[in-house]
Design an enzyme around this catalytic site. Structure first.
Site, PDB file in Angstrom:
ATOM      1  N   SER A 246      16.133  -2.075  -3.223  1.00  0.00           N
ATOM      2  CA  SER A 246      16.028  -0.708  -3.718  1.00  0.00           C
ATOM      3  C   SER A 246      17.091  -0.432  -4.783  1.00  0.00           C
ATOM      4  O   SER A 246      17.071  -1.052  -5.850  1.00  0.00           O
ATOM      5  CB  SER A 246      16.097   0.266  -2.542  1.00  0.00           C
ATOM      6  OG  SER A 246      15.713   1.555  -2.937  1.00  0.00           O
ATOM      7  N   ASP A 269      11.958  -4.738  -3.696  1.00  0.00           N
ATOM      8  CA  ASP A 269      11.471  -3.366  -3.874  1.00  0.00           C
ATOM      9  C   ASP A 269      12.449  -2.548  -4.718  1.00  0.00           C
ATOM     10  O   ASP A 269      12.880  -1.453  -4.330  1.00  0.00           O
ATOM     11  CB  ASP A 269      11.246  -2.699  -2.508  1.00  0.00           C
ATOM     12  CG  ASP A 269       9.857  -2.057  -2.407  1.00  0.00           C
ATOM     13  OD1 ASP A 269       9.016  -2.272  -3.300  1.00  0.00           O
ATOM     14  OD2 ASP A 269       9.619  -1.344  -1.417  1.00  0.00           O
ATOM     15  N   HIS A 324       8.621   0.604   2.029  1.00  0.00           N
ATOM     16  CA  HIS A 324       9.945   0.393   1.424  1.00  0.00           C
ATOM     17  C   HIS A 324      10.965  -0.076   2.467  1.00  0.00           C
ATOM     18  O   HIS A 324      11.855  -0.867   2.171  1.00  0.00           O
ATOM     19  CB  HIS A 324      10.408   1.694   0.771  1.00  0.00           C
ATOM     20  CG  HIS A 324      11.580   1.528  -0.139  1.00  0.00           C
ATOM     21  ND1 HIS A 324      11.620   0.572  -1.140  1.00  0.00           N
ATOM     22  CD2 HIS A 324      12.772   2.210  -0.221  1.00  0.00           C
ATOM     23  CE1 HIS A 324      12.774   0.667  -1.795  1.00  0.00           C
ATOM     24  NE2 HIS A 324      13.489   1.650  -1.251  1.00  0.00           N
TER      25      HIS A 324
END
Length: 402
Positions: A246, A269, A324
Site C-alpha cells: 500500500s 497493492d 487490500h
C-alpha cells in the site's frame, strides 16, 4: 494479552527450510533514528519463545485512533480478537550462518506497524533472506515510539542507584500516533512528504545493516538478548531488494529512485497517490506489482503503467478474490464473517493468496538479484499463470489516461 476465540486461526508458519528468528533494533534513540524488526534464518532452539503479534497496548490504541473508534472499547475488542496471537518466529534466537543472505527492506502500509506483515517477512527469512521490517516515524504508523532523555526532575524522582542504571534508565519512551488529515487540509503535500521520509528510513535501515555486516559495533537502544556481532559478514549487500504494501508500495518506488543499492522492488497493492510523477522515469530497477482484485482503480493502475519500460522488467499480476487487507496478517486472524465484515478477508482462502504472493515474489527476487536457488520453479506466477491469478490487472484503463 488473552483471547477466547483463536480456535484454528493463526498466522501460517513459514514454509522454507530454515527456522526463523526475529528481534527488534533501534539506533539511535530519537525519532530520527532507525527502528525495525529483523527476521532471519535461525538455529533450532528449545528455549526461544514466539513474541506477541501486537507488542503492547499502545499499538491497539493507535489502531483505534486510525479506525476512529473509542480506545477503551477497542482495546477490549482487539485484545479479545487478537491478543493471544504470536509471530511465527522465535524471539532473539541465535542466527544461523549458511552462506551470505540477500537482504529485503520491508515498508508497512498506512496505519500499520513493524509486526503486522510477519507471514510475508518470516517466509522470506525461512528461504534464506534477512528482512528488516521498518517501523516508520512519519506519523503514518498507527503507533510507534522513540526515547527522549529524562529531565533532571524525572531523574530525581526515580531514586535509581547510579551504579545499576543502564542507558535505558535515563530515557523516557515517547509515543507517536497516526496523524489524521486536518479538516480542509490538502492530502498530497502530507503524503508526498511522508513517502520521502519513509524512503529515507528504508535507506537508513539498510545503512544500519551495512554497519552491522561490516562488524562496526552498534548500540541497540532496546537491549535485546540477540547477539548482533553474529551478523558480521552474513549479508550479501550486492543483493538487496525493497518491498512494501500500500503506502509501503509507493515507498518502494521512492526508495528505488533514491538508492541504487536496491536492485529491484516488489510493491504489494501499491497506493500510488503519494508519488511525484517526475520520479517515474528516474526509476531504473525492475518492479513487480502484485495487486488485489478489489482495491485497485483506473487512476492508480494508470500511474503504475507510467513505469512500464521497453528495457526494464516491470511486471504486474492480480490475485483473484483478494482485498487490500489480504497482505497483512489480520487476514489470518478473523473468522469468515468478521473478516468479510471488516474487509480483512476476500473470497479466496487467505493462505492460498499469501502463498501465491510469496512464491511469485521469491521467483522475481531470484531473477533480479541473481540468486542461486530453486525459486525459478515459480517463474510462471510472475506472468500470472495460475487459476487464481490474472496477468496484469482486472481494471479497465483507458489508453488516453496513461
Amino acid at each position: 494479552m488473552g483471547n477466547a476465540c483463536s480456535n484454528h486461526l493463526g498466522i501460517p508458519p513459514a514454509k522454507g527450510p530454515n527456522a526463523v528468528g526475529c528481534t527488534d533494533f533501534m539506533m539511535d534513540h530519537t525519532a530520527q533514528g532507525s527502528f525495525f524488526r529483523l527476521y532471519y534464518p535461525c538455529q533450532e532452539t528449545e528455549k526461544a519463545e514466539k513474541p506477541d503479534w501486537v507488542p503492547c497496548k499502545e499499538y491497539f490504541n493507535g489502531l483505534a485512533d486510525f479506525m476512529k473508534i473509542n480506545r477503551t472499547l477497542s482495546e477490549r475488542i482487539f485484545n479479545y480478537l487478537f491478543g493471544s496471537f504470536k509471530i511465527p518466529a522465535y524471539l532473539d534466537a541465535p542466527f544461523k550462518s549458511n552462506g551470505k543472505c540477500p537482504v529485503v527492506i520491508f515498508s508497512h502500509g498506512l496505519g500499520a506497524f513493524r509486526t503486522l506483515y510477519s507471514a510475508i517477512c518470516a517466509e522470506l527469512a525461512s528461504r534464506g533472506f534477512i528482512v528488516a521490517s521498518v517501523e516508520h516515524r512519519d506519523e503514518s504508523a498507527s503507533a510507534t515510539y522513540y526515547f527522549r532523555e529524562k529531565t533532571e526532575s524525572e531523574k530525581a524522582n526515580d531514586n535509581v542507584p547510579k551504579t545499576s542504571a543502564s542507558a535505558q534508565d535515563s530515557m523516557v519512551r515517547e509515543w507517536m500516533y497516526y496523524r489524521v488529515l486536518q479538516h480542509g487540509e490538502s492530502e498530497f503535500p502530507l503524503r508526498n512528504k511522508q513517502v520521502k521520509q519513509r524512503a529515507d528510513e528504508c535507506i537508513l535501515a539498510l545503512d544500519r545493516l551495512t554497519q552491522i555486516n561490516s562488524g562496526i559495533p552498534v548500540q541497540n537502544v532496546l537491549q535485546t538478548k540477540f547477539d548482533w556481532t553474529t551478523l558480521e559478514n552474513s549479508m550479501d549487500l550486492c543483493r538487496i531488494a525493497a518491498m512494501g504494501h500500500s503506502f509501503g508500495g509507493a515507498t518502494v518506488i521512492e526508495a528505488l529512485c533514491k538508492e541504487v543499492k536496491f536492485k529491484c522492488g516488489v510493491a504489494l497493492d501499491a497506493w500510488m497517490f503519494p508519488l511525484d510523477d517526475e520520479i517515474f522515469p528516474r526509476v531504473k530497477q525492475p518492479i513487480f506489482f502484485i495487486n488485489s482484485e478489489k482495491f485497485q482503480w483506473a487512476g492508480n493502475i494508470s500511474r503504475m503503467k507510467k513505469l512500464d519500460s521497453a528495457s526494464i522488467q516491470r511486471k504486474m499480476i492480480t490475485i483473484r478474490g483478494t482485498v487490500h487487507q489480504s497482505f497483512p496478517d489480520f487476514t489470518f486472524l478473523t473468522g469468515n464473517w468478521i473478516g468479510k465484515l471488516m474487509k480483512l478477508k476476500g473470497e479466496i482462502d487467505p493462505e492460498i493468496a499469501i502463498d501465491l504472493s510469496n512464491k511469485a515474489t521469491l521467483a522475481f527476487l531470484q531473477r533480479h538479484l541473481g540468486l542461486e536457488a530453486n525459486f525459478n520453479q515459480w517463474d510462471p506466477l510472475i506472468d500470472g499463470q495460475d487459476e487464481n491469478l490474472i496477468p496484469g490487472t482486472n481494471v479497465t484503463v483507458l489508453q488516453s489516461s496513461i
